[in-house]
Motif scaffolding. Structure first.
Motif, short mmCIF file in Angstrom:
data_model
loop_
_atom_site.label_atom_id
_atom_site.label_comp_id
_atom_site.label_asym_id
_atom_site.label_seq_id
_atom_site.Cartn_x
_atom_site.Cartn_y
_atom_site.Cartn_z
N SER A 103 1.02 -1.24 -0.17
CA SER A 103 0.15 0.05 -0.22
C SER A 103 0.92 0.96 0.15
N TYR A 104 2.03 1.25 0.59
CA TYR A 104 2.72 2.56 0.86
C TYR A 104 3.48 2.59 -0.40
N VAL A 105 4.15 1.56 -1.01
CA VAL A 105 4.80 1.48 -2.36
C VAL A 105 3.96 2.07 -3.30
N ARG A 110 2.89 8.39 -6.57
CA ARG A 110 2.55 9.85 -6.82
C ARG A 110 3.62 10.80 -6.86
N GLU A 111 4.66 10.08 -6.05
CA GLU A 111 5.84 11.14 -5.84
C GLU A 111 7.01 10.77 -6.87
N SER A 119 9.64 7.40 -10.50
CA SER A 119 8.35 7.11 -9.37
C SER A 119 9.00 6.32 -8.57
N PHE A 120 8.70 6.76 -7.01
CA PHE A 120 9.22 5.97 -5.99
C PHE A 120 8.51 4.84 -5.70
N GLU A 121 7.48 4.50 -6.58
CA GLU A 121 6.90 2.93 -6.55
C GLU A 121 8.16 2.10 -6.88
#
Length: 158
Positions: A103-105, A110-111, A119-121
């Protein structure tokens, strides 16, 4: 065996990319006195990927750092119990952490990174892969311990 070769190849390519980025960074900074901001950022991202990828898919369990003073001093029955408890705890915690971590990843999509705009994902994705790997390895270890196999991980798969 085929998947292990692929995982090793990916790990090697990630490390090669990190090494080449590091060389570009050194050359630009000290050779031309022109530091490159993108090389710093890419090196950090690749370092994160190399460490988590290797821990998840490349380094076998017997090669991980462990303190085996207690392990070597107890009976095989106690070792089996220690493996059952250890794999249950590690696997259980990894499984429990997967939903919140994913969920956090996913939220971090969006960042973007400051320089490269990645993407930080994608930056944090290997952590979720590590958790999945820990869960799978723990399940395998539990099955092995329940079947009373592979209790001495130092001598298994030399």
């Amino acid at each position: 065996m085929f998947l292990r070769k692929i995982a090793n190849a990916i790990g090697g390519l990630l490390f090669l990319a990190l090494f080449l980025t590091f060389l570009v960074q050194i050359t630009a900074r000290f050779g031309f006195n022109q530091p490159l901001p993108w090389s710093d950022e890419l090196a950090v991202i690749l370092y994160l990927w190399v460490i988590l990828w290797a821990c998840a898919f490349v380094v076998p369990e017997k090669e991980h750092v462990m303190f085996d003073l207690v392990w070597n001093s107890v009976s095989p029955t106690t070792r089996r119990l220690m493996r059952l408890v250890g794999h249950t705890l590690i696997g259980g915690l990894a499984i429990a952490a997967i939903p919140a971590s994913w969920s956090y990843v996913h939220f971090m999509a969006r960042e973007k990174t400051a320089v490269l705009g990645l993407s930080f994902e994608w930056v944090f994705l290997p952590f979720v892969l590590l958790l999945l790997s820990l869960a799978a390895r723990s399940w395998h270890g539990l099955v092995q311990a329940m079947n009373n196999r592979d209790l001495d991980i130092h001598e298994a798969n030399p």
